[in-house]
Write an enzyme that holds these catalytic residues in place. Sequence first.
Site, PDB file in Angstrom:
ATOM      1  N   GLU A  68      27.832  36.384  42.707  1.00 25.04           N
ATOM      2  CA  GLU A  68      26.781  36.860  43.625  1.00 25.04           C
ATOM      3  C   GLU A  68      25.352  36.724  43.085  1.00 25.04           C
ATOM      4  O   GLU A  68      24.569  37.671  43.124  1.00 25.04           O
ATOM      5  CB  GLU A  68      27.065  38.323  44.003  1.00 25.04           C
ATOM      6  N   GLU A 116      38.388  36.011  48.198  1.00 26.16           N
ATOM      7  CA  GLU A 116      38.506  37.454  48.475  1.00 26.16           C
ATOM      8  C   GLU A 116      38.693  37.652  49.966  1.00 26.16           C
ATOM      9  O   GLU A 116      37.889  38.281  50.641  1.00 26.16           O
ATOM     10  CB  GLU A 116      37.250  38.199  47.986  1.00 26.16           C
TER      11      GLU A 116
HETATM   12  C1  XIL Z   1      35.193  45.688  45.096  1.00 24.53           C
HETATM   13  C2  XIL Z   1      36.501  46.411  44.830  1.00 24.53           C
HETATM   14  O1  XIL Z   1      37.451  45.981  45.766  1.00 24.53           O
HETATM   15  C3  XIL Z   1      36.311  47.902  44.922  1.00 24.53           C
HETATM   16  O2  XIL Z   1      37.487  48.587  44.506  1.00 24.53           O
HETATM   17  C4  XIL Z   1      35.132  48.347  44.046  1.00 24.53           C
HETATM   18  O3  XIL Z   1      34.882  49.712  44.254  1.00 24.53           O
HETATM   19  C5  XIL Z   1      33.889  47.550  44.372  1.00 24.53           C
HETATM   20  O4  XIL Z   1      34.176  46.165  44.254  1.00 24.53           O
HETATM   21  N1  XIL Z   1      32.819  41.278  45.965  1.00 24.53           N
HETATM   22  C6  XIL Z   1      33.442  41.182  44.751  1.00 24.53           C
HETATM   23  C7  XIL Z   1      34.464  42.182  44.377  1.00 24.53           C
HETATM   24  O5  XIL Z   1      33.236  40.199  44.022  1.00 24.53           O
HETATM   25  O6  XIL Z   1      34.475  42.445  43.000  1.00 24.53           O
HETATM   26  C8  XIL Z   1      34.279  43.483  45.135  1.00 24.53           C
HETATM   27  O7  XIL Z   1      35.384  44.315  44.827  1.00 24.53           O
HETATM   28  C9  XIL Z   1      34.152  43.237  46.620  1.00 24.53           C
HETATM   29  C10 XIL Z   1      32.978  42.354  46.913  1.00 24.53           C
END
Ligand code: XIL
Length: 380
Positions: free
Chosen positions: A166, A271
């Site tokens: 990010e 994701e």
């Molecule tokens: C999220 C997790 O799913 C949660 O449990 C945590 O509280 C916050 O992070 N982008 C990403 C992930 O790259 O690491 C994030 O994961 C969601 C958004």
Amino acid sequence: MMRLTWTCLLTLVLVTAACEAPGEEPVPAEEAVPALKEVFADAFLVGAALNPDQFYGRDTLGVALITKHFNTITPENVMKWEQIHPEPDRYDFEAADRFVAFGEERDLFIVGHTLVWHNQTPDWVFEDDRGEPLTREALLERMRDHIQTVVGRYRGRVDGWDVVNEALNEDGTLRPTRWLEIIGEDYLAHAFRFAHEADPQAELYYNDYSLTNPAKREGAVRLVQGLLDAGVPVTGIGMQGHYALTYPTLEELETSITTFAGLGVDVMITELDVAVLPRPSEYWGADVTRREELRAELDPYREAFPDSMQQALADRYADFFEVFLRQQEALTRVTFWGVTDGDSWLNNWPIRGRTSYPLLFDRAYRPKPAFFAVVATARE
Ligand code: XIL
């Protein structure tokens, strides 16, 4: 929510007959549920983000689903800086070690997530012992130590790393994080080089959300092309895939996949989940620090998820997988952000305590209509 009785569960596992609880959908016989990793074996790897209940084996039904359906795993949180390196002189590898062992026990493609990010990273990372901002040299040294310690520990065992997560704003410019402010624009190049030194065989990814938005897509192209031109070892772009029923358009999704593949790097959906709950604003990004207030109308499916919504979700997943299959030459992997609806971070983000339904398996570990719609795309 349906409660699975033991008889019903046994039926699910052992026999072919369907098992029906009063007023519920029949549970499909186990043999009628193909393994996702086999369905898509010729196209791409299929994976999930895992939590400790799964890789410590406490969530036995979750483990059974993972073992059956997925051939790649990503840790949802345990390799993030705040967990694996909570204090300057202390690393905590316990959970990450168990995660990696879980993957090795099943011969899975193991992804590490994530080395350099502005979230879930303690403030001390950017400060000296007096709380003053570090110099560029000192922060680079700290980044090098972290990456080489973490990647080095799992050298030859973790197959690919989300090296930088990010780094881009929505307009495609570099996000003003402390990594950028203190080190400068070459912080990404350094991160990839440190990771490559620590494990020359590992795949190294740039990972971000909203990469289907044209301005951010173009920013990612400039960023990754610039790194490649400078000889920086980037091997792939991870598109986070936090999608929704109305976002993004299939055209933007496909354009991003083909555009990124045109850079000569691997592309992966890292994701994946499909948000079904209303958002108080038209924000479809995935900034984890964003928080909204809970109001009843923003949590409409606490008791049940209507059939019409199940169908809408199934159709949407089928649309996405049609694109993924069409682009299978470009895509190496599709990873879901969780296994069942009960695991999903979308129950707590951007609003805490909602009941969401964004994945292919429901809270009782049963495949949803969306699961069968996804499977059907591979059989058309
Ligand atoms: C999220 C997790 O799913 C949660 O449990 C945590 O509280 C916050 O992070 N982008 C990403 C992930 O790259 O690491 C994030 O994961 C969601 C958004």
